[in-house]
Structures are given as structure tokens and as C-alpha cells.
Design an enzyme around this catalytic site. Structure first.
Site, PDB file in Angstrom:
ATOM      1  N   HIS A 267      -4.923   3.206  -7.207  1.00 55.70           N
ATOM      2  CA  HIS A 267      -6.066   2.783  -6.397  1.00 55.70           C
ATOM      3  C   HIS A 267      -7.329   2.601  -7.235  1.00 55.70           C
ATOM      4  O   HIS A 267      -8.203   1.805  -6.880  1.00 55.70           O
ATOM      5  CB  HIS A 267      -6.291   3.756  -5.238  1.00 55.70           C
ATOM      6  CG  HIS A 267      -5.468   3.423  -4.038  1.00 55.70           C
ATOM      7  ND1 HIS A 267      -4.118   3.699  -3.964  1.00 55.70           N
ATOM      8  CD2 HIS A 267      -5.786   2.801  -2.869  1.00 55.70           C
ATOM      9  CE1 HIS A 267      -3.646   3.270  -2.795  1.00 55.70           C
ATOM     10  NE2 HIS A 267      -4.635   2.723  -2.114  1.00 55.70           N
TER      11      HIS A 267
ATOM     12  N   ASP B 157       0.842  -1.199   0.000  1.00 59.97           N
ATOM     13  CA  ASP B 157       0.000   0.000   0.000  1.00 59.97           C
ATOM     14  C   ASP B 157       0.877   1.250   0.000  1.00 59.97           C
ATOM     15  O   ASP B 157       0.625   2.215  -0.736  1.00 59.97           O
ATOM     16  CB  ASP B 157      -0.910  -0.021   1.233  1.00 59.97           C
ATOM     17  CG  ASP B 157      -2.132   0.877   1.076  1.00 59.97           C
ATOM     18  OD1 ASP B 157      -2.460   1.250  -0.062  1.00 59.97           O
ATOM     19  OD2 ASP B 157      -2.762   1.185   2.094  1.00 59.97           O
TER      20      ASP B 157
ATOM     21  N   HIS C 106      -6.889  -0.817  -8.654  1.00 67.52           N
ATOM     22  CA  HIS C 106      -7.144  -1.733  -7.539  1.00 67.52           C
ATOM     23  C   HIS C 106      -8.635  -1.980  -7.385  1.00 67.52           C
ATOM     24  O   HIS C 106      -9.095  -3.119  -7.250  1.00 67.52           O
ATOM     25  CB  HIS C 106      -6.581  -1.163  -6.238  1.00 67.52           C
ATOM     26  CG  HIS C 106      -7.149  -1.815  -5.013  1.00 67.52           C
ATOM     27  ND1 HIS C 106      -8.368  -1.417  -4.455  1.00 67.52           N
ATOM     28  CD2 HIS C 106      -6.715  -2.838  -4.234  1.00 67.52           C
ATOM     29  CE1 HIS C 106      -8.638  -2.170  -3.412  1.00 67.52           C
ATOM     30  NE2 HIS C 106      -7.651  -3.043  -3.258  1.00 67.52           N
TER      31      HIS C 106
ATOM     32  N   HIS D 209      -5.569  -5.825   0.340  1.00 67.98           N
ATOM     33  CA  HIS D 209      -5.574  -4.515  -0.315  1.00 67.98           C
ATOM     34  C   HIS D 209      -4.170  -4.145  -0.797  1.00 67.98           C
ATOM     35  O   HIS D 209      -3.969  -3.789  -1.961  1.00 67.98           O
ATOM     36  CB  HIS D 209      -6.084  -3.460   0.672  1.00 67.98           C
ATOM     37  CG  HIS D 209      -5.967  -2.051   0.176  1.00 67.98           C
ATOM     38  ND1 HIS D 209      -6.876  -1.486  -0.689  1.00 67.98           N
ATOM     39  CD2 HIS D 209      -5.031  -1.086   0.417  1.00 67.98           C
ATOM     40  CE1 HIS D 209      -6.513  -0.234  -0.954  1.00 67.98           C
ATOM     41  NE2 HIS D 209      -5.402   0.028  -0.305  1.00 67.98           N
TER      42      HIS D 209
END
Length: 376
Positions: free
Chosen positions: A264, A169, A267, A281
Site C-alpha cells: 500500500h 486489493d 500504491h 485502487h
């Protein structure tokens, strides 16, 4: 130009720091609603008992079972009111922390992560889910947590996968902040007034946020491998302490005040595929970092640096690494369509991006990652 930077009022990390939780509770009063899964409470019960006794405070149990739904938040608020709690403590992973944010609504909140798998603990936003555990919406509050407290001994004894996931992340932070900076796009820090209706004026990122995002990346490259080794052996070292700070504080401030972009968004697109749901994540974000670099046609040296780092700590570099052994044209289109949806941060990129470009980036990133992995 309007700029904004937001952060927790206080961030503290250290060995056995949980023993000081009672002090921070006492700055608000005598009672705190403790929102934590029973498994997380059992892991740290001895320290919780010690800090409560030392500082003469009470930690009111909430029987939180793991889902952040509107109904559960309402129940937790009722427990807090009935017990006249002076503050809220969110202890554990992302769900417990998000539940605590929703109950506290930006006031008198102490966040105590027991893993550093994402950079969310420092932020002023949370995710609400339906009763069935499906994504509902993001919610924003008037300010960030009052205190973020991290016990590095607890992190060292957590599964290493969570630490590495947090590095995944954090890996995105610099590259997304760079894209947002180049695009003069808005950042989440502009929502710090807590307005849910779009009435809060937008804001650009600050130089301070970009500096933190840059240093986050530098820290990962310098200390990532050493920190993983420390975690594998359940010990606290300077490298582990640096990566804990990078995963939580540097990345947290970097994303919220520096901005999110294509990483993101992609993602979120890949997350609609059932085969990817076993990946965390941060693991998915790690692969999506490569996707954004492909979209940007980043220098080969930079791409190799990211791939080498990812492999060195065990982060995904191709679709198979996040559980997607094969991807159909329909799945690829669905993921790219979601990534390009209006609400996604891909709009913060410094150039327009189409669904076809995202599909191509995913395919090429997968091939490049798989080839680089095979060559090692």
C-alpha cells in the site's frame, strides 16, 4: 505484548439482502439518513421502497453528490440533526461509505456496498478530501460499522471490473499481514479507541487476523476465476459469494487487524503519477503486490502463482496495465520517495527499505510482469 482485533458488530450478505435493510434500521429507531449518490439510489430504489414499507421506517434523502469534504460532512450532519435521524446508512461505493462513517462517527452506522472494489466497508477509518477532491487526511472512529449489509444480486449486476479490482486489493492482504507479522509491527486495530492525536496505545496483530488474511488468499486462488465468470453473466453462484466475502470481510478484517506494509505504500507512491490515476485502487495494489514480493526476494514459485492468478482474472501485472506506458527517472524517484515517507506503512516491513530499493523493485516487477504476460 498488546494485541488488538476489531470488526463490524454484524456482517450479513445474501441474495436480495437489501430488502432487510429496514429491519436493521428499526433496531435503532424509525429514521435513517441515507447517504448515497443519486445514481446508486436509482439502481436499487424498488428494494429501498419495499424495505421501508415493510418495516415502517423512513430513509431521509441527503442529496449527497460524491465528495467527502469537511464542508459536506458538516452539511450532512445538519440534515441528520434536523430530521432527528436515529442512524446513518451509507449506500454505494467508497465515497458514500466514507461520508457516512464521518457523519456517524462510529455510532449507529449501517454500510451497504453496491460494489466490492475495495476492503474498506468493514473498517473504522475513512478518507477526507478537500473541496477540490484532493486527499486531505485519514480519520479514525471509535468503532467499526454497526452493520455491513451486502446484497449479492446487486454485486452480481455491477460491472465486473469492480469485482476484479476488489480481488486486487484482497490479493495484498496476506502478503502484507505476513510482513507485518514477521516484523512485529503495529496494526490499525490499535487505533480503535478513535483517538486522532496518537494517544491510543499501539497494538500488534492477532493470530485470528493472520488466519483470515491467509484464508483470503486461498479463497482468491480457488474461486477468483469462477466468480469473475459469474459476474460477467450477472448471476450469483457459490464462487461469487465466496469472493464477495473475501473482498470485503476477509480482506477488510485482514488488513485492519493484520496490518499494511510495502504494497500500500508503493500504491500511494504510484498514485502521485497522473498517468496512473485512471487505474482503480485495487488495480494498482495488484501490481504493487508484485513489487513487495520483489523487495522480499520471494520464492520464484510464489511469484509465479501471484502472476498466474492476476492474469487469470485480468489484474495488472506491469506498469502499462495501470496506465503508465513509460516512467521517467524523475517520476520513479517521486513515487519511491512518497512510498518511503514517514507516514507510509512501508515502515512495517521486517527490514529497512530505501528509496533506491523501491525504485529497483518497481522496475523489476514491471519487467517480470510484462515478460510473464508475454509468455502466456
Amino acid at each position: 505484548m498488546r494485541k488488538a482485533f476489531i470488526s463490524p458488530a454484524k456482517y450479513v450478505q445474501g441474495e436480495d439482502e437489501l430488502l432487510n435493510l429496514g429491519y436493521f434500521v428499526s433496531t435503532f429507531g424509525k429514521k435513517a439518513l441515507l447517504i448515497a449518490h443519486p445514481d446508486d439510489i436509482s439502481r436499487v430504489k424498488e428494494k429501498l421502497d419495499q424495505t421501508a414499507a415493510k418495516f415502517s421506517i423512513s430513509l431521509i434523502p441527503s442529496n449527497f453528490q460524491g465528495e467527502v469534504s469537511g464542508r459536506e460532512v458538516a452539511r450532512l450532519k445538519k440534515v441528520a440533526a434536523e430530521n432527528e435521524c436515529d442512524c446513518v446508512v451509507g449506500l454505494g461505493g467508497g465515497k458514500a461509505i466514507d461520508a457516512a462513517k464521518c457523519v456517524a462517527e462510529g455510532q449507529r452506522l449501517i454500510v451497504v456496498p453496491t460494489i466490492v472494489a475495495t476492503d474498506a466497508p468493514t473498517s473504522h477509518c475513512a478518507v477526507l478530501y478537500t473541496e477540490d477532491g484532493l486527499f486531505d487526511r485519514y480519520v479514525y472512529f471509535v468503532q467499526n460499522p454497526s452493520v455491513v449489509l451486502i446484497d449479492t444480486v446487486i454485486i452480481a449486476n455491477a460491472p465486473t471490473r469492480f469485482l476484479v479490482s476488489g480481488m486486487g486489493d484482497a490479493l495484498s492482504t496476506y502478503f502484507e499481514a505476513r510482513a507485518v507479522r514477521n516484523a512485529y509491527a503495529n496494526v490499525d486495530a490499535g487505533l480503535a479507541c478513535g483517538a486522532q492525536d496518537g494517544s491510543c496505545p499501539p497494538a500488534k496483530g492477532t493470530n485470528a487476523a493472520f488466519a483470515l488474511a491467509s484464508y483470503c488468499y486461498e479463497t482468491l486462488l480457488e474461486d477468483g476465476v469462477k466468480a469473475k465468470e459469474a459476474s460477467d453473466n450477472n448471476v450469483v453462484t457459490p464462487a461469487l459469494e465466496n469472493i464477495i466475502e473475501a473482498n470485503s470481510l476477509l480482506s477488510g478484517l485482514g488488513f485492519e487487524s493484520g496490518g499494511l506494509a510495502a504494497i500500500h505504500a508503493i500504491h500511494d507512491g504510484l498514485s502521485v503519477l497522473p498517468s496512473a490515476r485512471s487505474a482503480t485502487h485495487g488495480e494498482k495494489v495488484s501490481f504493487c503486490t508484485i513489487c513487495q514480493l520483489v523487495l522480499e526476494n520471494a520464492p520464484t514459485e510464489e511469484l509465479r502463482e501471484v502472476l498466474d492468478f492476476s492474469l487469470s482474472v485480468g489484474l495488472p501485472v506491469c506498469l502499462a496495465d495501470i496506465g503508465i506506458e513509460e516512467i521517467t527517472e524523475a517520476e520513479l524517484t517521486a513515487a519511491a520517495t512518497k512510498a518511503c515517507a514517514k507516514e507510509e506503512p512501508i515502515e512495517a516491513m521486517p527490514f529497512p527499505i530505501t528509496i533506491e530499493q523501491v525504485k529497483a523493485a518497481i522496475v523489476v516487477a514491471d519487467r517480470l510482469g510484462a515478460a510473464h504476460k508475454a509468455s502466456k
